[in-house]
Enzyme design. Structure first.
Site, PDB file in Angstrom:
ATOM      1  N   CYS A  86       1.048  -1.090  -0.101  1.00  0.00           N
ATOM      2  CA  CYS A  86       0.044   0.029  -0.019  1.00  0.00           C
ATOM      3  C   CYS A  86       0.944   1.406   0.135  1.00  0.00           C
ATOM      4  O   CYS A  86       1.507   1.378  -0.945  1.00  0.00           O
ATOM      5  CB  CYS A  86      -0.960   0.141   1.252  1.00  0.00           C
ATOM      6  SG  CYS A  86      -2.399   1.222   0.995  1.00  0.00           S
ATOM      7  N   HIS A 172      -3.708  -4.834   0.571  1.00  0.00           N
ATOM      8  CA  HIS A 172      -3.082  -5.230   1.880  1.00  0.00           C
ATOM      9  C   HIS A 172      -2.847  -6.907   1.799  1.00  0.00           C
ATOM     10  O   HIS A 172      -4.449  -7.381   2.288  1.00  0.00           O
ATOM     11  CB  HIS A 172      -4.094  -4.732   2.940  1.00  0.00           C
ATOM     12  CG  HIS A 172      -3.844  -3.271   3.276  1.00  0.00           C
ATOM     13  ND1 HIS A 172      -2.887  -2.977   4.054  1.00  0.00           N
ATOM     14  CD2 HIS A 172      -4.699  -2.295   2.649  1.00  0.00           C
ATOM     15  CE1 HIS A 172      -2.982  -1.391   4.197  1.00  0.00           C
ATOM     16  NE2 HIS A 172      -3.926  -1.083   3.146  1.00  0.00           N
ATOM     17  N   GLU A 174      -2.026  -8.813   4.284  1.00  0.00           N
ATOM     18  CA  GLU A 174      -2.059  -9.029   5.531  1.00  0.00           C
ATOM     19  C   GLU A 174      -3.432  -9.211   6.373  1.00  0.00           C
ATOM     20  O   GLU A 174      -3.684 -10.007   7.202  1.00  0.00           O
ATOM     21  CB  GLU A 174      -1.198  -8.107   6.447  1.00  0.00           C
ATOM     22  CG  GLU A 174      -1.800  -6.989   6.600  1.00  0.00           C
ATOM     23  CD  GLU A 174      -1.608  -5.748   5.872  1.00  0.00           C
ATOM     24  OE1 GLU A 174      -1.891  -4.693   5.983  1.00  0.00           O
ATOM     25  OE2 GLU A 174      -1.162  -6.210   4.553  1.00  0.00           O
ATOM     26  N   GLY A 229      -2.597 -16.627  34.021  1.00  0.00           N
ATOM     27  CA  GLY A 229      -2.750 -16.549  32.807  1.00  0.00           C
ATOM     28  C   GLY A 229      -1.968 -17.322  31.844  1.00  0.00           C
ATOM     29  O   GLY A 229      -0.693 -17.861  32.442  1.00  0.00           O
TER      30      GLY A 229
END
Length: 523
Positions: A86, A172, A174, A229
């Site tokens: 881009c 793009h 991604e 976590g």
């Protein structure tokens, strides 16, 4: 001290795009190590990083706008493979002598491109969908580059120069809205740049264990604060594998945990790692600090301050029990790569934010930080955890806020309200797992509206119970999120079980707000 990897990085040059971190993740998904650097980086900075290739990200500007971000022209003379995306595609074109023009044909969203040969799109449909977001467009490729794709608004939508190992696309690749994007990015990395795909969970784990061993040394001792976590568990497991019983893990039970979480740490984590664990029961201390507190920020501050004090007490206990003549010099933290980038650490500057599961430490206790995960994204942390043999209940765990259930009770936090929410949360998690939806949602906060009474009919009488809110969301990074469209039959089962089994709850509602405008957590 950070644990730098031995891999030569693909450097993602950030031109201010919201997608720079996502590009870095996609490069790693292709099996190649990557890092994000700012567009202000110089050729010397790139040399110092020993880069394997460059990917130039998108950005919000026109290359002709005053103050538009630019690239140090010398970088393109380093002989490195370069891929432009881009704005990065346009900046690359501009720097190499091609032409970027305002064609008057903007393209935003799904767009058809027409492919004409080349390595990047070989074997793909001659016309296929990609995700565009541009005003200006490349009208003429630099000398020596072959145009390999075009669209209605972009005469040059892709180009390649195999000899110079350079290529670029206007769209793009991604984002998931470009269905072939990952294949195109991977082809650049492997077929044009010629890079080896050696960034794997097994290699990462092996390398990080060795790095930790080098940092802590043969006699060094460390403390790791476990939150329950994923990040702290994997960090602790890595360090334990490196230094064995010279690591002490500390787990503070603040009483704001979900059902079964303390047991999961005490049994599953210890069984999988053999780590030495000290559990500190601070439930009453936290409840007393939260008595009468209803304002969300005041709650967070009270929980954070008490956690620091609790951790201080736990650390003092570990230091007292250390063998005579030895010291505990290292503190393990579960800092991830996004934390490093967002704090400015990606450019080699600024300090790293401290994790909420550690907080501050007393002034007279100075630790050297061990951050084995600071080069990793969340999905890589999970993969390393699996490689280390941690159970799926730990590595597949949904994100959970440091203040715990304390910020999922709207109103004052009491033992009774915690039990109500814990029960409802367990039902929701159990049913989502049974329906095979754990991999679909990013997380599903369950919220108790403790200061609201809702009229209901249960049995033959009217009731005044509390509503429970379900907040299932889908996301890749928690920066943005969409509410997850759960099957009605699953929602019905959760609602029926909660209203039947949880006392004082007579209504279950679904939060269908995206982020933005709403945050994932209610408080």
């Amino acid at each position: 001290m950070s644990l730098q990897t031995n891999h030569r990085p693909v450097l993602v040059v950030d031109f201010g795009a919201q997608y720079a971190q996502l590009i870095a993740r996609r490069v790693r998904e292709a099996g190649i190590y990557s890092e994000v650097i700012p567009h202000t980086a110089t050729a010397d900075d790139v040399r110092a990083k020993n880069a394997a290739a460059l990917v130039l990200s998108g950005g919000p500007s026109s290359v002709y706008a005053e103050g538009a971000p630019s690239l140090d022209a010398e970088i393109l003379d380093l002989g490195l493979p370069v891929f432009g995306i881009c704005y990065g595609f346009q900046a690359m074109t501009h720097a190499l002598g091609g032409t970027v023009a305002n064609t008057g044909k903007r393209e935003y969203g799904r767009t058809d491109i027409n492919v004409a040969g080349g390595v990047l799109h070989e074997g793909l449909e001659a016309c296929h969908k990609v995700w565009m977001s541009h005003g200006d467009a490349v009208s003429e490729a630099p000398e020596g580059f072959v145009v390999t794709a075009s669209s209605e608004g972009a005469p040059v939508a892709a180009f390649e120069n195999k000899e110079r190992k350079m290529a670029g696309v206007q769209y793009h690749p991604e984002v998931l809205h470009s269905p072939h994007g990952q294949a195109v990015l991977t082809r650049f990395l492997t077929e044009i740049a010629g890079l080896e795909q050696n960034w794997t969970a097994a290699n990462i784990a092996e390398e990080l264990i060795e790095k930790v061993r080098e940092q802590i040394g043969e006699d060094g001792r460390a403390i790791c604060g476990l939150s329950g976590g994923v990040d702290s568990a994997v960090a602790g497991a890595l360090v334990q594998r490196a230094i064995g019983d010279r690591l002490t893990c500390v787990f503070v039970d603040h009483g704001l945990l979900r059902a079964g979480e303390r047991e999961q740490v005490e049994k599953d984590f210890v069984a999988a790692t053999g780590a030495k664990l000290v559990t500190v029961d601070e439930r009453q201390a936290f409840l007393s600090k939260l008595a009468g507190v209803t304002e969300p920020e005041a709650k967070r501050k009270a929980i954070g301050a008490e956690f620091i004090r609790s951790f201080e007490r736990a650390v003092a206990g570990v230091l007292e029990e250390a063998p005579e003549g030895s010291t505990v010099d290292f503190l393990v933290q579960g800092t991830l790569y996004p934390d490093v980038v967002e704090s400015g650490g990606g450019s080699g500057t600024a300090n790293i934010k401290s994790h909420h599961n550690v907080g501050g430490l007393p002034d007279d206790v100075e630790f050297k930080l061990v951050e084995p995960l600071r080069d990793l994204f969340k999905d890589e942390v999970r993969a390393v955890g699996r490689e280390l043999g941690l159970p799926e209940e730990i590595v597949g765990r949904q994100p959970f806020p440091g203040p715990g259930l304390g910020i999922r009770i709207i109103g004052e936090v009491t033992e009774e309200r915690l039990e109500t929410l814990r029960h409802a949360d367990l039902i929701a998690r159990t049913e989502l797992t049974a329906a095979g939806l754990d991999g679909v949602i990013w997380q599903c906060p369950v919220v108790l509206l403790a200061d609201v009474r809702s009229v209901g009919v249960q049995g033959d009488g009217r009731t005044y119970g509390h509503p429970i809110v379900l907040r299932p969301v889908s996301s890749e990074d928690a920066m943005t999120a969409d509410w997850t469209r759960l099957p009605y039959e699953v929602l019905e089962k959760i609602s029926t079980r909660i209203t039947n089994e949880v006392p004082d709850v007579n209504r279950v509602v679904l939060d269908v707000t995206s982020k933005p405008p709403g945050t994932i957590e209610w408080e």
